[in-house]
Write a protein that holds these residues in place. Sequence first.
Motif, PDB file in Angstrom:
ATOM      1  N   VAL A 265      -4.860  45.069  15.089  1.00  0.00           N
ATOM      2  CA  VAL A 265      -5.285  46.099  14.094  1.00  0.00           C
ATOM      3  C   VAL A 265      -4.079  46.945  14.170  1.00  0.00           C
ATOM      4  O   VAL A 265      -3.337  46.970  14.888  1.00  0.00           O
ATOM      5  CB  VAL A 265      -6.457  46.969  14.849  1.00  0.00           C
ATOM      6  N   VAL A 266      -3.800  47.302  12.635  1.00  0.00           N
ATOM      7  CA  VAL A 266      -2.804  48.366  12.230  1.00  0.00           C
ATOM      8  C   VAL A 266      -3.626  49.832  11.938  1.00  0.00           C
ATOM      9  O   VAL A 266      -4.525  49.539  11.065  1.00  0.00           O
ATOM     10  CB  VAL A 266      -1.929  47.905  11.255  1.00  0.00           C
ATOM     11  N   ILE A 267      -3.196  50.859  12.505  1.00  0.00           N
ATOM     12  CA  ILE A 267      -3.963  51.924  12.034  1.00  0.00           C
ATOM     13  C   ILE A 267      -2.932  52.924  11.419  1.00  0.00           C
ATOM     14  O   ILE A 267      -1.799  53.143  11.966  1.00  0.00           O
ATOM     15  CB  ILE A 267      -4.449  52.777  13.081  1.00  0.00           C
ATOM     16  N   LEU A 268      -2.915  53.421  10.150  1.00  0.00           N
ATOM     17  CA  LEU A 268      -2.065  54.250   9.313  1.00  0.00           C
ATOM     18  C   LEU A 268      -2.814  55.431   8.693  1.00  0.00           C
ATOM     19  O   LEU A 268      -3.891  55.366   8.499  1.00  0.00           O
ATOM     20  CB  LEU A 268      -1.306  53.189   8.397  1.00  0.00           C
ATOM     21  N   SER A 269      -1.888  56.542   8.403  1.00  0.00           N
ATOM     22  CA  SER A 269      -2.126  57.638   7.772  1.00  0.00           C
ATOM     23  C   SER A 269      -1.715  57.317   6.367  1.00  0.00           C
ATOM     24  O   SER A 269      -0.612  57.202   6.117  1.00  0.00           O
ATOM     25  CB  SER A 269      -1.766  58.859   8.558  1.00  0.00           C
ATOM     26  N   HIS A 270      -2.556  57.662   5.387  1.00  0.00           N
ATOM     27  CA  HIS A 270      -2.094  57.573   4.112  1.00  0.00           C
ATOM     28  C   HIS A 270      -1.236  58.848   3.509  1.00  0.00           C
ATOM     29  O   HIS A 270      -0.126  58.599   2.876  1.00  0.00           O
ATOM     30  CB  HIS A 270      -3.394  57.909   3.276  1.00  0.00           C
ATOM     31  N   VAL A 271      -1.463  59.955   4.293  1.00  0.00           N
ATOM     32  CA  VAL A 271      -0.477  61.159   4.168  1.00  0.00           C
ATOM     33  C   VAL A 271      -0.482  61.593   5.598  1.00  0.00           C
ATOM     34  O   VAL A 271      -1.187  61.899   6.389  1.00  0.00           O
ATOM     35  CB  VAL A 271      -1.225  62.211   3.304  1.00  0.00           C
ATOM     36  N   ALA A 272       0.848  61.779   5.948  1.00  0.00           N
ATOM     37  CA  ALA A 272       1.242  62.017   7.246  1.00  0.00           C
ATOM     38  C   ALA A 272       0.853  63.544   7.557  1.00  0.00           C
ATOM     39  O   ALA A 272       1.231  64.445   6.680  1.00  0.00           O
ATOM     40  CB  ALA A 272       2.889  61.833   7.576  1.00  0.00           C
ATOM     41  N   TYR A 273       0.253  63.969   8.499  1.00  0.00           N
ATOM     42  CA  TYR A 273      -0.063  65.182   8.802  1.00  0.00           C
ATOM     43  C   TYR A 273       0.827  66.295   8.973  1.00  0.00           C
ATOM     44  O   TYR A 273       0.636  67.506   8.578  1.00  0.00           O
ATOM     45  CB  TYR A 273      -1.146  65.357  10.196  1.00  0.00           C
ATOM     46  N   ARG A 274       1.872  65.741   9.405  1.00  0.00           N
ATOM     47  CA  ARG A 274       3.009  66.847   9.748  1.00  0.00           C
ATOM     48  C   ARG A 274       3.961  67.078   8.586  1.00  0.00           C
ATOM     49  O   ARG A 274       3.929  68.035   8.025  1.00  0.00           O
ATOM     50  CB  ARG A 274       3.958  66.091  10.929  1.00  0.00           C
ATOM     51  N   SER A 275       4.465  65.751   8.214  1.00  0.00           N
ATOM     52  CA  SER A 275       5.490  66.002   6.911  1.00  0.00           C
ATOM     53  C   SER A 275       4.921  65.805   5.506  1.00  0.00           C
ATOM     54  O   SER A 275       5.566  66.244   4.565  1.00  0.00           O
ATOM     55  CB  SER A 275       6.317  64.853   7.031  1.00  0.00           C
ATOM     56  N   GLY A 276       3.732  65.384   5.499  1.00  0.00           N
ATOM     57  CA  GLY A 276       2.941  65.084   4.323  1.00  0.00           C
ATOM     58  C   GLY A 276       3.483  63.944   3.384  1.00  0.00           C
ATOM     59  O   GLY A 276       3.455  63.639   2.296  1.00  0.00           O
ATOM     60  N   TYR A 277       4.128  63.098   4.134  1.00  0.00           N
ATOM     61  CA  TYR A 277       4.782  61.734   3.706  1.00  0.00           C
ATOM     62  C   TYR A 277       3.528  60.887   3.021  1.00  0.00           C
ATOM     63  O   TYR A 277       2.596  60.844   3.655  1.00  0.00           O
ATOM     64  CB  TYR A 277       5.447  60.902   4.685  1.00  0.00           C
ATOM     65  N   LEU A 278       3.756  60.394   1.696  1.00  0.00           N
ATOM     66  CA  LEU A 278       2.574  59.562   1.193  1.00  0.00           C
ATOM     67  C   LEU A 278       3.119  58.233   1.169  1.00  0.00           C
ATOM     68  O   LEU A 278       4.110  57.639   0.625  1.00  0.00           O
ATOM     69  CB  LEU A 278       2.229  60.132  -0.288  1.00  0.00           C
ATOM     70  N   ALA A 279       2.287  57.421   2.113  1.00  0.00           N
ATOM     71  CA  ALA A 279       2.541  55.959   2.473  1.00  0.00           C
ATOM     72  C   ALA A 279       2.456  54.851   1.150  1.00  0.00           C
ATOM     73  O   ALA A 279       1.449  55.536   0.385  1.00  0.00           O
ATOM     74  CB  ALA A 279       1.671  55.553   3.552  1.00  0.00           C
ATOM     75  N   ASP A 280       3.196  54.197   1.257  1.00  0.00           N
ATOM     76  CA  ASP A 280       2.715  52.864   0.273  1.00  0.00           C
ATOM     77  C   ASP A 280       1.813  52.175   0.750  1.00  0.00           C
ATOM     78  O   ASP A 280       1.930  51.041   1.257  1.00  0.00           O
ATOM     79  CB  ASP A 280       4.049  52.118  -0.144  1.00  0.00           C
ATOM     80  N   ALA A 281       0.341  52.606   0.315  1.00  0.00           N
ATOM     81  CA  ALA A 281      -0.801  52.062   0.976  1.00  0.00           C
ATOM     82  C   ALA A 281      -0.895  50.662   0.684  1.00  0.00           C
ATOM     83  O   ALA A 281      -1.231  49.749   1.304  1.00  0.00           O
ATOM     84  CB  ALA A 281      -1.911  52.716   0.656  1.00  0.00           C
ATOM     85  N   ALA A 282      -0.747  50.252  -0.779  1.00  0.00           N
ATOM     86  CA  ALA A 282      -0.978  48.856  -1.036  1.00  0.00           C
ATOM     87  C   ALA A 282       0.062  47.901  -0.520  1.00  0.00           C
ATOM     88  O   ALA A 282      -0.383  46.918   0.079  1.00  0.00           O
ATOM     89  CB  ALA A 282      -0.732  48.848  -2.595  1.00  0.00           C
ATOM     90  N   THR A 283       1.410  48.363  -0.497  1.00  0.00           N
ATOM     91  CA  THR A 283       2.479  47.567   0.370  1.00  0.00           C
ATOM     92  C   THR A 283       2.170  47.034   1.808  1.00  0.00           C
ATOM     93  O   THR A 283       2.119  46.100   2.101  1.00  0.00           O
ATOM     94  CB  THR A 283       3.697  47.868  -0.191  1.00  0.00           C
ATOM     95  N   LEU A 284       1.920  48.143   2.469  1.00  0.00           N
ATOM     96  CA  LEU A 284       1.666  48.451   3.873  1.00  0.00           C
ATOM     97  C   LEU A 284       0.550  47.480   4.101  1.00  0.00           C
ATOM     98  O   LEU A 284       0.404  46.655   5.328  1.00  0.00           O
ATOM     99  CB  LEU A 284       1.442  50.023   4.681  1.00  0.00           C
ATOM    100  N   THR A 285      -0.848  47.850   3.485  1.00  0.00           N
ATOM    101  CA  THR A 285      -1.750  46.981   3.579  1.00  0.00           C
ATOM    102  C   THR A 285      -1.667  45.462   3.547  1.00  0.00           C
ATOM    103  O   THR A 285      -1.965  44.351   4.346  1.00  0.00           O
ATOM    104  CB  THR A 285      -2.913  47.040   2.734  1.00  0.00           C
ATOM    105  N   ALA A 286      -0.713  44.915   2.616  1.00  0.00           N
ATOM    106  CA  ALA A 286      -0.354  43.597   2.470  1.00  0.00           C
ATOM    107  C   ALA A 286       0.509  43.131   3.416  1.00  0.00           C
ATOM    108  O   ALA A 286       0.175  41.896   3.826  1.00  0.00           O
ATOM    109  CB  ALA A 286       0.514  43.559   0.690  1.00  0.00           C
ATOM    110  N   ILE A 287       1.426  43.884   3.758  1.00  0.00           N
ATOM    111  CA  ILE A 287       2.435  43.379   5.009  1.00  0.00           C
ATOM    112  C   ILE A 287       1.399  43.061   6.281  1.00  0.00           C
ATOM    113  O   ILE A 287       1.661  42.048   6.970  1.00  0.00           O
ATOM    114  CB  ILE A 287       3.347  44.658   5.251  1.00  0.00           C
TER     115      ILE A 287
END
Length: 421
Positions: A185-207
């Motif tokens: 399992v991989v657990i990821l935050s779409h927006v990082a709670y500290r920095s506000g970084y917006l993850a590339d959700a589609a790409t990370l899911t595919a990886i």
Amino acid sequence: MTTTDPDLALTIDLEREASALDAADPLRRYRDAFVGSETSLVYFDGNSLGRPPRASVERLARFATEEWGGRLIRGWDESWMQLPFELGDRIGRSVIGAAPGQTVIGDSTTVLLYKLVRAAFDAQRAADPARVEIVIDRDNFPTDRYLVDGIARERGGRVRWIDVDLAAGVRPDALRAAVGPQTAVVILSHVAYRSGYLADAATLTAIAHDAGALVVWDLCHSAGSVPVRSDEWGFDLAVGCTYKYLNGGPGSPAFVYVAARHQETLAQPIQGWMGAADVFAMGPDYRPAEGMRRFLSGTPPIVGMLAMEDTLDLIDDAGMPAIRRKSVALTEFAVRVTDEVLAPLGVTVASPRDAAERGGHVTLSHPTMRAVTARLWEGDIIPDYRDPHGLRIGLSPLSTSFAETLTGLRAVAEAVRAEAG
């Protein structure tokens, strides 16, 4: 008007800009829909607890007298039993891009994350005993990290940690290096709670999928602020809270998304009566319900669901694309004001500068920020603080104005000067 004072000239220019941005804002009318928007208080913490909609005040009072007080237990048969699914589908449609029958309102964020991570880990381990790792970054929200650590120990697995830049988050190369044949399992935050970084959700899911892993997405800091396309991006599982940008109120219950393809194969670990196939059979054995009901456990928290209905009405009316455009405009303005007003005081932006990589909040860094936050609260300027030295500026697109943002940031500058001596 002319002036030879550069600070005064800058103030006048920023005030004019804020006024012009508010005048041109297509969402400005929604601000009046929230309690407290008429006051001078500056609220920079909508990414922790949203302002209550005015309509929710009336809804809660009406519920107490008419539905709870008038219908009493009949309310369960008349509407309450279906409310978690109706609101779940509304969140799916309007907020997270999910087809009906995949989202439901349930327990707290913590409990729902536990259910999903544990269920996903068990399913993966049963299919392939070599899959014993849960992958998560070291800067994910504490609850997510604590849960993963506990589940790994409980189920005989181990945690694979990803080190990240505190001013950013998990990037594709970092995830590729962390996943493999042992990843469950991989657990990821779409927006990082500290920095506000917006993850590339589609790409990370595919990886993660390419490595044979399931992904659990934490949508707490994106739902209602950043468009999410759960079905399109191939999400397996997701959880999001409702008291931030969905304005459900303190402790309002979270929502859970389970892609239809996983619903009949995942066994959630907290077997309660509400998740049983026949809720009122009260039989000797547990048999899980079909569909999303199987991911419920106890009696639905009806009162905690009421307020979010009014925000969902506003989101339906405004549309997530317009909300995202306003969010980007607010954070861009906040970064620009910081560069012009706060940077000369030694304050830095500890969030991505590229709007495409930034969610709905901006973190400002300075050694005095803990004391600055306390000082600001005393003056009705309400941000929040996150170590190390981070003051978070949470800008809710429906309830925050550009003028409010400027007023708050100027107050931050005054507080930094005072604390820095």
